[in-house]
Design a protein around this motif. Structure first.
Motif, PDB file in Angstrom:
ATOM      1  N   SER A 183      48.460  35.553  32.123  1.00  0.00           N
ATOM      2  CA  SER A 183      48.980  34.341  32.745  1.00  0.00           C
ATOM      3  C   SER A 183      48.367  33.091  32.112  1.00  0.00           C
ATOM      4  CB  SER A 183      48.699  34.360  34.244  1.00  0.00           C
ATOM      5  OG  SER A 183      49.112  33.162  34.855  1.00  0.00           O
ATOM      6  N   GLY A 184      47.067  33.146  31.838  1.00  0.00           N
ATOM      7  CA  GLY A 184      46.381  32.007  31.254  1.00  0.00           C
ATOM      8  C   GLY A 184      46.751  31.751  29.803  1.00  0.00           C
ATOM      9  N   ARG A 185      47.417  32.708  29.165  1.00  0.00           N
ATOM     10  CA  ARG A 185      47.753  32.590  27.749  1.00  0.00           C
ATOM     11  C   ARG A 185      49.229  32.300  27.491  1.00  0.00           C
ATOM     12  NH1 ARG A 185      44.125  37.846  25.841  1.00  0.00           N
ATOM     13  NH2 ARG A 185      42.094  36.781  25.933  1.00  0.00           N
ATOM     14  N   GLN A 186      49.984  32.040  28.554  1.00  0.00           N
ATOM     15  CA  GLN A 186      51.420  31.881  28.395  1.00  0.00           C
ATOM     16  C   GLN A 186      51.787  30.737  27.463  1.00  0.00           C
ATOM     17  OE1 GLN A 186      53.986  33.994  29.391  1.00  0.00           O
ATOM     18  NE2 GLN A 186      52.107  35.197  29.652  1.00  0.00           N
ATOM     19  N   GLU A 187      51.075  29.632  27.561  1.00  0.00           N
ATOM     20  CA  GLU A 187      51.381  28.490  26.688  1.00  0.00           C
ATOM     21  C   GLU A 187      51.121  28.831  25.225  1.00  0.00           C
ATOM     22  OE1 GLU A 187      50.083  23.798  26.062  1.00  0.00           O
ATOM     23  OE2 GLU A 187      49.645  24.803  27.960  1.00  0.00           O
ATOM     24  N   VAL A 209      37.494  43.143  26.467  1.00  0.00           N
ATOM     25  CA  VAL A 209      36.725  44.043  27.328  1.00  0.00           C
ATOM     26  C   VAL A 209      35.645  43.302  28.110  1.00  0.00           C
ATOM     27  CG1 VAL A 209      34.995  45.901  27.240  1.00  0.00           C
ATOM     28  CG2 VAL A 209      37.186  46.188  26.097  1.00  0.00           C
ATOM     29  N   CYS A 210      34.970  42.358  27.454  1.00  0.00           N
ATOM     30  CA  CYS A 210      33.872  41.648  28.119  1.00  0.00           C
ATOM     31  C   CYS A 210      34.355  40.771  29.263  1.00  0.00           C
ATOM     32  CB  CYS A 210      33.080  40.822  27.113  1.00  0.00           C
ATOM     33  SG  CYS A 210      34.049  39.522  26.290  1.00  0.00           S
ATOM     34  N   MET A 211      35.658  40.475  29.304  1.00  0.00           N
ATOM     35  CA  MET A 211      36.223  39.664  30.386  1.00  0.00           C
ATOM     36  C   MET A 211      36.786  40.516  31.521  1.00  0.00           C
ATOM     37  SD  MET A 211      35.832  36.494  29.468  1.00  0.00           S
ATOM     38  CE  MET A 211      36.986  35.598  30.489  1.00  0.00           C
ATOM     39  N   LEU A 212      36.984  41.791  31.250  1.00  0.00           N
ATOM     40  CA  LEU A 212      37.712  42.644  32.194  1.00  0.00           C
ATOM     41  C   LEU A 212      36.837  43.625  32.956  1.00  0.00           C
ATOM     42  CD1 LEU A 212      40.736  43.526  29.858  1.00  0.00           C
ATOM     43  CD2 LEU A 212      40.758  41.914  31.773  1.00  0.00           C
ATOM     44  N   TYR A 213      35.682  43.991  32.392  1.00  0.00           N
ATOM     45  CA  TYR A 213      34.902  45.084  32.965  1.00  0.00           C
ATOM     46  C   TYR A 213      33.433  44.700  33.124  1.00  0.00           C
ATOM     47  CZ  TYR A 213      39.041  47.678  31.495  1.00  0.00           C
ATOM     48  OH  TYR A 213      40.334  48.100  31.306  1.00  0.00           O
ATOM     49  N   HIS A 267      29.278  35.781  37.704  1.00  0.00           N
ATOM     50  CA  HIS A 267      29.937  36.583  36.663  1.00  0.00           C
ATOM     51  C   HIS A 267      30.861  37.609  37.309  1.00  0.00           C
ATOM     52  CE1 HIS A 267      29.419  39.059  32.682  1.00  0.00           C
ATOM     53  NE2 HIS A 267      30.630  39.212  33.197  1.00  0.00           N
ATOM     54  N   CYS A 268      30.358  38.303  38.307  1.00  0.00           N
ATOM     55  CA  CYS A 268      31.148  39.338  38.978  1.00  0.00           C
ATOM     56  C   CYS A 268      32.207  38.735  39.896  1.00  0.00           C
ATOM     57  CB  CYS A 268      30.213  40.252  39.783  1.00  0.00           C
ATOM     58  SG  CYS A 268      31.076  41.512  40.744  1.00  0.00           S
ATOM     59  N   ILE A 269      31.815  37.752  40.683  1.00  0.00           N
ATOM     60  CA  ILE A 269      32.701  37.229  41.725  1.00  0.00           C
ATOM     61  C   ILE A 269      33.812  36.341  41.149  1.00  0.00           C
ATOM     62  CG2 ILE A 269      32.778  35.752  43.792  1.00  0.00           C
ATOM     63  CD1 ILE A 269      29.871  36.697  44.348  1.00  0.00           C
ATOM     64  N   GLN A 270      33.482  35.521  40.150  1.00  0.00           N
ATOM     65  CA  GLN A 270      34.443  34.555  39.634  1.00  0.00           C
ATOM     66  C   GLN A 270      34.998  34.875  38.248  1.00  0.00           C
ATOM     67  OE1 GLN A 270      31.680  31.002  41.233  1.00  0.00           O
ATOM     68  NE2 GLN A 270      33.558  30.256  40.289  1.00  0.00           N
ATOM     69  N   TRP A 271      34.254  35.646  37.456  1.00  0.00           N
ATOM     70  CA  TRP A 271      34.625  35.769  36.052  1.00  0.00           C
ATOM     71  C   TRP A 271      34.881  37.184  35.571  1.00  0.00           C
ATOM     72  CZ3 TRP A 271      36.610  31.967  33.506  1.00  0.00           C
ATOM     73  CH2 TRP A 271      36.309  30.662  33.898  1.00  0.00           C
ATOM     74  N   LEU A 272      35.102  38.129  36.492  1.00  0.00           N
ATOM     75  CA  LEU A 272      35.679  39.407  36.100  1.00  0.00           C
ATOM     76  C   LEU A 272      37.169  39.298  36.375  1.00  0.00           C
ATOM     77  CD1 LEU A 272      33.517  42.512  37.094  1.00  0.00           C
ATOM     78  CD2 LEU A 272      33.953  41.551  34.838  1.00  0.00           C
ATOM     79  N   LEU A 273      37.947  39.188  35.339  1.00  0.00           N
ATOM     80  CA  LEU A 273      39.380  38.960  35.474  1.00  0.00           C
ATOM     81  C   LEU A 273      40.142  40.269  35.337  1.00  0.00           C
ATOM     82  CD1 LEU A 273      39.586  35.780  33.200  1.00  0.00           C
ATOM     83  CD2 LEU A 273      38.977  35.926  35.626  1.00  0.00           C
ATOM     84  N   ASP A 274      41.416  40.228  35.679  1.00  0.00           N
ATOM     85  CA  ASP A 274      42.258  41.392  35.396  1.00  0.00           C
ATOM     86  C   ASP A 274      43.234  41.024  34.276  1.00  0.00           C
ATOM     87  OD1 ASP A 274      44.528  40.066  36.524  1.00  0.00           O
ATOM     88  OD2 ASP A 274      43.952  40.766  38.517  1.00  0.00           O
TER      89      ASP A 274
END
Length: 291
Positions: free
Chosen positions: A23-27, A189-193, A10-17
């Motif tokens: 970037s993932g939402r551009q489409e 928030v749950c994806m960022l912090y 969760h911390c290493i792979q899935w805390l995004l900025d």
């Protein structure tokens, strides 16, 4: 499962900025505005909540399902997999990961149908829920692959109860702070912090609402209060946007604009024999092409 959050996937792979999320939402942003995409995610968070409640799942299971949903669409377009298929799939997988008991495979699609009826205002016609357990199980494999089997999600609920117990005002602060934590799953928030910071923000906001002076308690924490204030501002903006959002009037138009999964000529919505174009799941069928 890692013994502490900092060593977890969760911390290493899935805390995004924020830049990664954007970037993932551009489409999707080629079809929807940022506000419309926000409203779409709120709608499906509400859908997951309603499905979880109907299945009598614990709130932590519902929260885990919502995080799975957000993780998937953080790295895939809405047009990759129909959210009406992915949302129940997330609930089904979360119920197994959180070990809350077995959901009946025979009854699950009919339960989804009940929830679809509750949200009938979102669709052009009273469509039946067209997906079967075969579709959900196939989608589950794709979801697992996309998340790299990182299934353990840390939530703010446990640190929140510990913080409130330390302050000693459980009856006053915990109910509101708990609801604020629930609301964070409708935002980014749950994806960022990390969850402990989200718990502190919920507690801080509850203290302000109830006019409880906890400044000394917060001052004694070894926490970056600038981050707490940053998340607080994020949530205040979320509430401002959510307050002006009339879901029943707006969501049908947003769903109509959202990108749809591509279907092959041999694939038809609602068919128990329908299959994605690709066995890797890169174009799972949309059963709501007429939305």
């Amino acid at each position: 499962m890692a013994g502490n959050f900092w060593l977890s996937s969760h911390c290493i792979q899935w805390l995004l900025d924020k830049q990664e999320l954007l970037s993932g939402r551009q489409e999707d942003l080629q079809h929807l505005t940022e506000q419309e995409l926000f409203k779409l995610h709120v709608f499906f968070a509400n859908f997951i909540q309603a499905l979880g409640e109907l299945l009598k799942l614990r709130q932590q299971v519902i929260a885990t399902a919502t995080v799975y949903f957000k993780r998937f669409y953080a790295r895939n377009s809405i047009g990759c997999v129909d959210p009406m298929l992915l949302a129940p799939t997330c609930v089904f997988l979360a119920s197994k990961v959180e070990e809350c008991g077995i959901i009946s495979s025979t009854k699950f699609p009919s339960t989804c149908q009940q929830v679809v009826k509750k949200f009938s205002y979102a669709f052009k016609s009273d469509l039946p829920y067209c997906y079967r357990m075969g579709h959900i199980l196939e989608c589950e494999f794709y979801l697992l692959e996309m998340m790299d089997c990182c299934l353990i999600v840390y939530h703010p609920y446990r640190p929140l109860t510990q913080y409130v117990a330390d302050i000693g005002q459980e009856e006053t602060l915990l109910p509101l702070a708990w609801r604020i934590v629930n609301d964070t799953y409708r935002s980014d928030v749950c994806m960022l912090y990390p969850p402990y910071l989200i718990a502190l923000v919920a507690l801080h906001m509850a203290c302000v609402v109830h006019q409880k002076d906890c400044k000394q308690w917060f001052a004694e924490l070894s926490v970056d209060m600038d981050k707490v204030l940053e998340i607080t501002q994020h949530m205040l903006q979320f509430y401002k946007t959510w307050k002006s959002y009339d879901e029943q009037k707006e969501i049908r138009g947003i769903l109509a604009k959202a990108p749809k999964p591509k279907t092959s000529s041999s694939t038809r919505a609602g068919s128990s024999k329908s299959r994605p174009e690709s066995t890797s799941g890169k174009a799972l069928v949309s059963g709501y092409e007429g939305r």
